[in-house]
Design a protein around this motif. Structure first.
Motif, PDB file in Angstrom:
ATOM      1  N   ARG A 177      35.079  64.741 -35.121  1.00 42.18           N
ATOM      2  CA  ARG A 177      35.723  65.079 -36.398  1.00 42.18           C
ATOM      3  C   ARG A 177      35.902  66.590 -36.542  1.00 42.18           C
ATOM      4  N   VAL A 178      34.917  67.368 -36.103  1.00 42.47           N
ATOM      5  CA  VAL A 178      35.006  68.831 -36.157  1.00 42.47           C
ATOM      6  C   VAL A 178      36.157  69.309 -35.274  1.00 42.47           C
ATOM      7  N   LEU A 179      36.224  68.818 -34.044  1.00 46.36           N
ATOM      8  CA  LEU A 179      37.297  69.226 -33.139  1.00 46.36           C
ATOM      9  C   LEU A 179      38.666  68.805 -33.664  1.00 46.36           C
ATOM     10  N   ALA A 180      38.766  67.620 -34.240  1.00 47.93           N
ATOM     11  CA  ALA A 180      40.036  67.164 -34.809  1.00 47.93           C
ATOM     12  C   ALA A 180      40.454  68.042 -35.991  1.00 47.93           C
ATOM     13  N   ALA A 181      39.499  68.422 -36.837  1.00 51.01           N
ATOM     14  CA  ALA A 181      39.807  69.291 -37.979  1.00 51.01           C
ATOM     15  C   ALA A 181      40.309  70.649 -37.506  1.00 51.01           C
ATOM     16  N   LEU A 182      39.684  71.192 -36.462  1.00 49.36           N
ATOM     17  CA  LEU A 182      40.125  72.471 -35.910  1.00 49.36           C
ATOM     18  C   LEU A 182      41.537  72.366 -35.335  1.00 49.36           C
ATOM     19  N   ALA A 183      41.788  71.311 -34.572  1.00 50.82           N
ATOM     20  CA  ALA A 183      43.123  71.138 -33.983  1.00 50.82           C
ATOM     21  C   ALA A 183      44.175  71.024 -35.089  1.00 50.82           C
TER      22      ALA A 183
END
Length: 158
Positions: free
Chosen positions: A96-102
């Motif tokens: 979820r963190v990586l998706a939010a950053l992307a």
């Protein structure tokens, strides 16, 4: 209590991206932690943005200042209170963190040079307001789903 620290090269994220990430990174951890979107729990989350000059970061043994200018490096540190952080829940948070950053960066997928560290702070090792904090009193706040309350109590033997 959760602290999310986003380390980037200077200028990588603009004010609008930081505003978006302040919200989406909070939700990326909050929802798996308490089991639902709980606005009342947001006060226990902090997001810190740390920018470093490109000559103060390195990857592969080379300073970013000496590497390709488009090399996109970030390190995100997620520090959480001891609770029910089984492998699948930690994986969900990291994804979820990586998706939010992307999403905030307008990318289809995260860069392979974005790394997330997920750290659990042992019970009795987190302090604020003049004392030591525990997740156990927070379980009665009404923000955790019953399923998460049971999981946290089981994980902590409480």
């Amino acid at each position: 209590m959760t602290i999310i620290t986003v380390n980037t090269p200077k200028g990588r994220l603009g004010p609008d991206q930081r505003r978006e990430l302040a919200e989406t990174l909070t939700d990326a951890v909050l929802v798996p932690e308490v089991g639902q979107h709980a606005p009342a729990a947001r006060a226990g989350f902090q997001v810190h943005f740390v920018e470093r000059e490109r000559d103060m970061m390195a990857i592969g043994g080379r300073l970013l200042a000496d590497a390709a200018p488009d090399l996109d490096v970030m390190v995100i540190d997620v520090a959480v209170m001891d609770a029910a952080w089984q492998r699948d829940v930690r994986a969900e948070v990291i994804e979820r963190v990586l998706a939010a950053l992307a999403a905030a960066c307008g990318l289809e997928k995260p860069s392979p040079a974005w790394w997330v560290n997920f750290r659990v702070i042992d019970e009795g090792s987190w302090g604020s307001s003049g004392g030591v904090l525990s997740v156990l009193p927070l379980l009665e706040s009404g923000v955790f789903t019953e399923e998460r309350v049971r999981a946290v109590r089981a994980a902590l033997g409480a």
